[in-house]
Scaffold this motif. Structure first.
Motif, PDB file in Angstrom:
ATOM      1  N   ASN A 109       0.828  -1.216   0.000  1.00  0.00           N
ATOM      2  CA  ASN A 109       0.000   0.000   0.000  1.00  0.00           C
ATOM      3  C   ASN A 109       0.859   1.263   0.000  1.00  0.00           C
ATOM      4  O   ASN A 109       0.447   2.299  -0.510  1.00  0.00           O
ATOM      5  N   LEU A 110       2.068   1.189   0.553  1.00  0.00           N
ATOM      6  CA  LEU A 110       2.956   2.364   0.563  1.00  0.00           C
ATOM      7  C   LEU A 110       3.662   2.540  -0.770  1.00  0.00           C
ATOM      8  O   LEU A 110       4.102   3.635  -1.100  1.00  0.00           O
ATOM      9  N   LYS A 111       3.800   1.449  -1.507  1.00  0.00           N
ATOM     10  CA  LYS A 111       4.567   1.508  -2.752  1.00  0.00           C
ATOM     11  C   LYS A 111       3.671   1.522  -3.982  1.00  0.00           C
ATOM     12  O   LYS A 111       4.164   1.438  -5.093  1.00  0.00           O
ATOM     13  N   GLY A 115       5.524   1.559  -8.926  1.00  0.00           N
ATOM     14  CA  GLY A 115       6.006   0.497  -9.800  1.00  0.00           C
ATOM     15  C   GLY A 115       6.936  -0.459  -9.086  1.00  0.00           C
ATOM     16  O   GLY A 115       7.351  -1.471  -9.628  1.00  0.00           O
ATOM     17  N   GLU A 116       7.286  -0.160  -7.873  1.00  0.00           N
ATOM     18  CA  GLU A 116       8.233  -0.951  -7.076  1.00  0.00           C
ATOM     19  C   GLU A 116       7.452  -1.887  -6.172  1.00  0.00           C
ATOM     20  O   GLU A 116       6.696  -1.450  -5.328  1.00  0.00           O
ATOM     21  N   ARG A 137      14.019  -3.169   6.202  1.00  0.00           N
ATOM     22  CA  ARG A 137      13.660  -2.758   4.846  1.00  0.00           C
ATOM     23  C   ARG A 137      13.838  -1.265   4.600  1.00  0.00           C
ATOM     24  O   ARG A 137      13.914  -0.471   5.532  1.00  0.00           O
ATOM     25  N   ASP A 138      13.875  -0.903   3.311  1.00  0.00           N
ATOM     26  CA  ASP A 138      14.106   0.478   2.908  1.00  0.00           C
ATOM     27  C   ASP A 138      13.141   1.460   3.563  1.00  0.00           C
ATOM     28  O   ASP A 138      13.553   2.517   4.036  1.00  0.00           O
ATOM     29  N   VAL A 139      11.870   1.124   3.643  1.00  0.00           N
ATOM     30  CA  VAL A 139      10.882   2.018   4.254  1.00  0.00           C
ATOM     31  C   VAL A 139      11.206   2.220   5.733  1.00  0.00           C
ATOM     32  O   VAL A 139      11.140   3.342   6.253  1.00  0.00           O
ATOM     33  N   ALA A 175       7.994   7.202   4.771  1.00  0.00           N
ATOM     34  CA  ALA A 175       8.470   7.201   6.157  1.00  0.00           C
ATOM     35  C   ALA A 175       7.335   7.552   7.115  1.00  0.00           C
ATOM     36  O   ALA A 175       7.171   6.919   8.147  1.00  0.00           O
ATOM     37  N   ARG A 176       6.544   8.553   6.766  1.00  0.00           N
ATOM     38  CA  ARG A 176       5.436   8.944   7.651  1.00  0.00           C
ATOM     39  C   ARG A 176       4.399   7.833   7.758  1.00  0.00           C
ATOM     40  O   ARG A 176       3.798   7.634   8.803  1.00  0.00           O
ATOM     41  N   ALA A 177       4.182   7.096   6.682  1.00  0.00           N
ATOM     42  CA  ALA A 177       3.193   6.016   6.710  1.00  0.00           C
ATOM     43  C   ALA A 177       3.656   4.871   7.608  1.00  0.00           C
ATOM     44  O   ALA A 177       2.848   4.222   8.261  1.00  0.00           O
ATOM     45  N   TRP A 178       4.964   4.622   7.638  1.00  0.00           N
ATOM     46  CA  TRP A 178       5.488   3.527   8.465  1.00  0.00           C
ATOM     47  C   TRP A 178       5.671   3.979   9.905  1.00  0.00           C
ATOM     48  O   TRP A 178       5.585   3.191  10.830  1.00  0.00           O
TER      49      TRP A 178
END
Length: 184
Positions: A109-111, A115-116, A137-139, A175-178
């Motif tokens: 949902n964040l990506k 396309g990733e 992970r990156d997030v 970042a804010r979503a995580w």
């Protein structure tokens, strides 16, 4: 200047089908630590080091404190500790040496729209034996680093790993979503 360091080196991984143990990652971290202490005169209490020796050193690994091992939880907690201790304007040096990884995203949902559909990141020693293993992970990495820079810390980050190019990729929206899930 006041400098804090977080050093993470992983030669030994818990048995899994994706990542074999390495040779040299812990040695590299030990050399960085020596440089920081001897050349830059950083006091030992400002250096946090998490290392996992190779499997041949299992007895030594078991003898070490569980909080000194580079598990997912310990790595995240070390980031949080350094962020809490360091004051605005101070420097933080982070050096990771170990496997980097890429896995199917756990944040679809964040990506969306990017396309990733993969996450890239670092591989803690306790990654597990599944495709979705417990990677940092990156997030998540973006969020941990954003907390540092939002506080006014000056951050230098070195990744000595595969897939490191995308390990911090992400924007502030990700970042804010995580962030709310990461507060606990």
């Amino acid at each position: 200047p006041t400098i804090y360091a977080l050093l993470i080196g992983i030669d030994g991984y818990k048995p899994n089908q994706h990542y074999r143990s390495l040779k040299g990652a812990v040695r590299d971290i030990n050399l960085v630590e020596t440089f920081l202490k001897q050349t830059l005169q950083i006091p030992p209490e400002r250096i946090r080091k998490l290392t996992a020796l190779g499997r041949e050193d299992t007895a030594l690994l078991e003898a070490r404190s569980a909080v000194e091992q580079p598990t997912y939880e310990n790595i995240v907690n070390a980031f949080k500790d350094v962020t809490e201790i360091a004051q605005p304007g101070e420097q933080v040096y982070i050096h990771y040496s170990g496997h980097g990884g890429r896995a199917t995203t756990v944040y679809p949902n964040l990506k969306q729209g990017s396309g990733e559909q993969h996450d890239e990141g670092i591989v803690p020693m306790d990654v597990g034996d599944t495709e979705e293993g417990r990677y940092l992970r990156d997030v998540e990495m973006t969020t941990l680093l954003k907390r540092m820079t939002d506080k006014g810390l000056i951050v230098t980050l070195v990744f000595d790993s595969c897939h490191s190019g995308g390990a911090t990729r992400g924007d502030s929206e990700l970042a804010r979503a995580w962030l709310p899930a990461a507060k606990s």
